[in-house]
Design an enzyme around this catalytic site. Structure first.
Site, PDB file in Angstrom:
ATOM      1  N   GLY A   1       0.783  -1.244   0.000  1.00 57.75           N
ATOM      2  CA  GLY A   1       0.000   0.000   0.000  1.00 57.75           C
ATOM      3  C   GLY A   1       0.800   1.271   0.000  1.00 57.75           C
ATOM      4  O   GLY A   1       0.673   2.093  -0.891  1.00 57.75           O
TER       5      GLY A   1
ATOM      6  N   HIS B   1      11.316  -4.197   7.065  1.00 62.38           N
ATOM      7  CA  HIS B   1      11.911  -3.513   8.216  1.00 62.38           C
ATOM      8  C   HIS B   1      13.428  -3.412   8.081  1.00 62.38           C
ATOM      9  O   HIS B   1      14.078  -2.739   8.865  1.00 62.38           O
ATOM     10  CB  HIS B   1      11.539  -4.240   9.511  1.00 62.38           C
ATOM     11  CG  HIS B   1      10.056  -4.319   9.721  1.00 62.38           C
ATOM     12  ND1 HIS B   1       9.311  -5.432   9.376  1.00 62.38           N
ATOM     13  CD2 HIS B   1       9.165  -3.411  10.179  1.00 62.38           C
ATOM     14  CE1 HIS B   1       8.034  -5.198   9.632  1.00 62.38           C
ATOM     15  NE2 HIS B   1       7.922  -3.986  10.123  1.00 62.38           N
TER      16      HIS B   1
END
Length: 753
Positions: free
Chosen positions: A432, A694
């Site tokens: 997204g 991450h």
């Protein structure tokens, strides 16, 4: 019989997030260790003084943490993973930071410890790591130093210590497996040493936190409490402290312990005061957690008084916050933009201290006039038109089973979607968000501050969306996203566009380390005054022939990451949000958006603490998602995204969401998470994350291919999607481009066989 008040802990970060700024300055090398330590001292002194001025009798000391209080306890016990140890065996503040974040100004970088949610809150703790045969010793004396600090300032001190059984419960064994409970006898001597040091300083009471006692613990863990506390008795008085749930199921274990008092959360638990009074030893102190420590609402003190007054004079009584005030913002008085009526409904940490002072005084004197005056705004709120929207309440009452059912089953829908989108095998997409560059943040901030007019703001956002589409087409992705340049936060953005929410200027609470969040507050019935995401989704779709996903945050996640109302159930709030977002799905569909993603990263973390309460929660959580999604036509593809490390125990509910495609975080578990979906025979499509967003590391084509082949052994290839683990908001463009190019290449290689 004494009546006192106390708090279980106070926010650490400072009103202006001074701790965060000092931490980040130190980590960046822009300030010295001495400067960092000075900020901590200043904050502690200020917070003790503020609580005292607000009328608190016993001040918590040891609730301050440089990163996290569980990590502080680990260091106290000398529990430092080998990879983070200093060569000379010493422990310093950089040791603590290396465990918390993988690196510090000194020492070798190494993988940070795992981080997970603190019970059912939005605070995260660093998971203690245990290895077979490890030794424990008193290594980090922060607690004792802070007690000395507070005593020197003339305060009435109550040290706070995380209890030994809960600390072990929260940890994980690394390497060769063994029962971590077997370490209990090794850590008790350190606790004895700490309690002896506190006794030397003239401390009368120690708050020893054992929140694990509200859980459905295995019998062996319950049995461990008695010998553990037998070993700790006799040096200072112990206030056994529980929170986040009631204690009644474990009360037999608790009442057998050689402690002198018990703290009970009377906000979140269902324990009756009369029953507790009857079952507790008569010489025990009862600390009544009457003021909600994890919400922002002013208490109805007349109700709280009625709840506790019958045991006044029958035993020693302390009135307290339900849990640490860590989970509440600091001070309501600095909020200048809140409407006066709405502001009168709130109480932040300092105001909650004032509530405890009012309650103590009324219980001592029997005069409740001040309680009635304080409670008037919250009583008036019950009839406020800002709270109640008859149209929303009527719509909610009219929901039928049909409203949570798609028109047809997945197999029928999948056929219609294949015909509409004609996607290749191994379709590629992202979750997204794209990198939130300095330019994007500056654009939003300038607009928010009034330095940029709406037209120029919209032109800027449109340009960033256009860039995101161009980048994705260049990379060869199959299903695109608009990149979310206009969104600061996935919950705040929707809260700002829904009626029933308000926002604060300084309502910061700590999430972990230096990260703070400013949750929206649900003040009334939730509705959608106008479309929220349609305009930008439609614009993005106009730039490409490839499908662009509409992006929504799901109802349960919006609920879990906000401060909820206290006058209606969480189920009611979730379903109101679901109805508002259902209209958004219908509008996106009408605007030509054929794929709509409804993110529910918080569905699992919203689970109640006791497994026996899970079914009811999951039932309404799933129903809220389905109400949100069920308006979609067969050829509209509904996606959801979830980032958990454990699916096994809620697999039925994941399947019951009936999303056409679920994307999940699997790269760090090497696709092992897919085992749950394979064993369950999950029927719909899955996008197992193929790289960890991450990390700035760029995965190779070969590595991604290998992961996808591994996935295809568990899930039929025709039902697999190819995507990263999570949104790319925090990454930079160079590594994002490189990683996505490799991901697309891996998918293309697999298509060629």
């Amino acid at each position: 019989m004494t009546i006192l008040n106390h708090t279980l802990g106070f926010p650490r970060v400072g009103l202006r997030r001074e701790l965060k700024k000092a931490q980040e300055s130190y980590w960046a090398g822009n300030s010295t260790r001495e400067e960092l330590l000075a900020v901590g001292r200043e904050l502690r002194a200020r917070h003790w003084d503020q609580q005292k001025q607000a009328g608190i009798d016993l001040l918590p000391v040891g609730d301050f943490a440089w990163y996290d209080h569980v990590l502080t306890t680990s260091l106290l016990l000398g529990n430092v993973p080998a990879r983070h140890q200093n060569k000379d065996g010493s422990v310093d503040i950089d040791t603590l930071f290396r465990i918390g974040r993988g690196r510090a100004p000194t020492g070798e970088p190494a993988a940070a410890a795992e981080m997970t949610k603190w019970f059912n809150t939005n605070y995260h703790y660093m998971v203690p790591e245990f290895v077979k045969g490890q030794q424990f010793k008193l290594t980090w004396t922060q607690l004792l130093e802070e007690v000395d600090e507070a005593l020197a300032l003339g305060h009435n001190v109550k040290p706070v210590l995380l209890g030994p059984v809960t600390w072990l419960w929260l940890g994980k064994v690394k390497g060769e497996q063994f029962d971590r409970l077997s370490l209990l006898n090794d850590i008790l001597p350190v606790y004895q040493q700490v309690l002896a040091e506190l006794e030397k300083r003239g401390i009368e009471w120690v708050q020893i936190d054992e929140p694990a006692l509200v859980l459905e613990l295995p019998q062996a863990w319950l049995d461990a409490y008695k010998p553990a506390y037998d070993a700790l008795q006799g040096q200072v008085k112990l206030l056994l402290t529980t929170y986040f749930e009631g204690v009644t199921p474990n009360l037999d274990t608790i009442t057998a312990l050689p402690v002198q008092g018990l703290h009970v959360d009377l906000v979140h638990g269902k324990d009756g005061v009369a029953e507790l009074h009857k079952r507790l030893p008569s010489d025990w102190l009862l600390s009544a957690g009457l003021i909600n420590g994890r919400n922002v609402w002013r208490a109805d003190l007349t109700e709280k008084y009625a709840q506790i007054k019958d045991i006044v004079g029958k035993r020693d009584l302390w009135v307290a916050s339900s849990c640490s005030l860590l989970h509440s913002p600091i001070d309501l008085s600095v909020e200048t933009r809140l409407d006066a009526e709405v502001k009168s409904w709130f109480a932040f940490a300092l105001q909650k201290c004032h509530e405890l002072a009012l309650l103590r005084d009324a219980l001592k004197s029997g005069d409740t006039a001040a309680l009635a005056e304080w409670s008037a705004p919250i009583q008036a709120r019950r009839h406020s038109t800002r709270v109640h929207n008859p149209a929303v309440e009527k719509r909610l009452a009219a929901i039928t089973a049909q409203d949570s059912q798609r028109a047809n089953v997945y197999e029928v829908r999948a056929e219609a979607q294949r015909a509409r989108f004609k996607l290749p095998a191994w379709p590629t997409t992202t979750i997204g968000s794209f990198p939130q560059t300095t330019e994007i943040r500056t654009l939003r901030l300038d607009f928010k501050k009034g330095n940029l007019d709406a037209n120029n703001y919209r032109t800027g956002i449109a340009e960033h969306i256009k860039q995101a589409i161009v980048e994705q087409e260049r990379l060869g992705l199959d299903v695109l996203v608009h990149g979310e340049a206009e969104r600061n936060d996935m919950v705040e953005y929707f809260g700002e566009h829904l009626d029933g929410f308000v926002f604060t200027q300084n309502g910061w609470v700590q999430s972990y380390g230096s990260r703070c969040v400013k949750p929206p507050i649900v003040i009334g019935d939730v509705s959608r005054p106008a479309p929220i995401t349609v305009e930008w989704a439609k614009y993005a779709q106009s730039l490409t022939d490839k499908p662009v996903k509409g992006m929504l945050t799901g109802p349960v996640t919006i609920l879990c990451w906000s401060f909820p109302r206290e006058d209606v159930s969480r189920e009611t709030i979730a379903k109101q949000i679901a109805l508002a977002l259902r209209d958004e799905v219908a509008d996106l569909e009408a605007a030509g958006i054929g794929i709509i993603q409804i993110d529910e990263p918080a569905l699992r973390e919203g689970l109640p603490l006791r497994r026996s309460d899970w079914d009811a929660y999951l039932q309404w959580g799933v129903e809220a998602f389905r109400i949100n999604a069920a308006v979609a036509k067969d050829d509209t593809q509904i996606h959801t995204h979830m980032c958990y490390c454990e699916f096994n125990d809620i697999m039925d509910s994941i399947a019951a969401l009936d999303a056409d495609v679920i994307t999940i975080e699997t790269s760090r578990s090497d696709m092992e998470l897919l085992e749950s979906f394979e064993e369950f025979d999950y029927p719909n499509e899955i996008g197992p994350g193929v790289y960890d967003i991450h990390s700035p590391n760029v995965p190779s084509v070969e590595w991604i291919e290998a992961l996808l082949k591994k996935a295809a052994k568990r899930i039929p290839a025709e039902r697999l999607w190819v995507n990263p683990d999570c949104g790319l908001k925090t990454r930079g463009w160079p590594e994002t481009r490189a990683a996505l190019a490799n991901m697309v290449q891996a998918a293309q290689n697999l298509r060629r066989g």
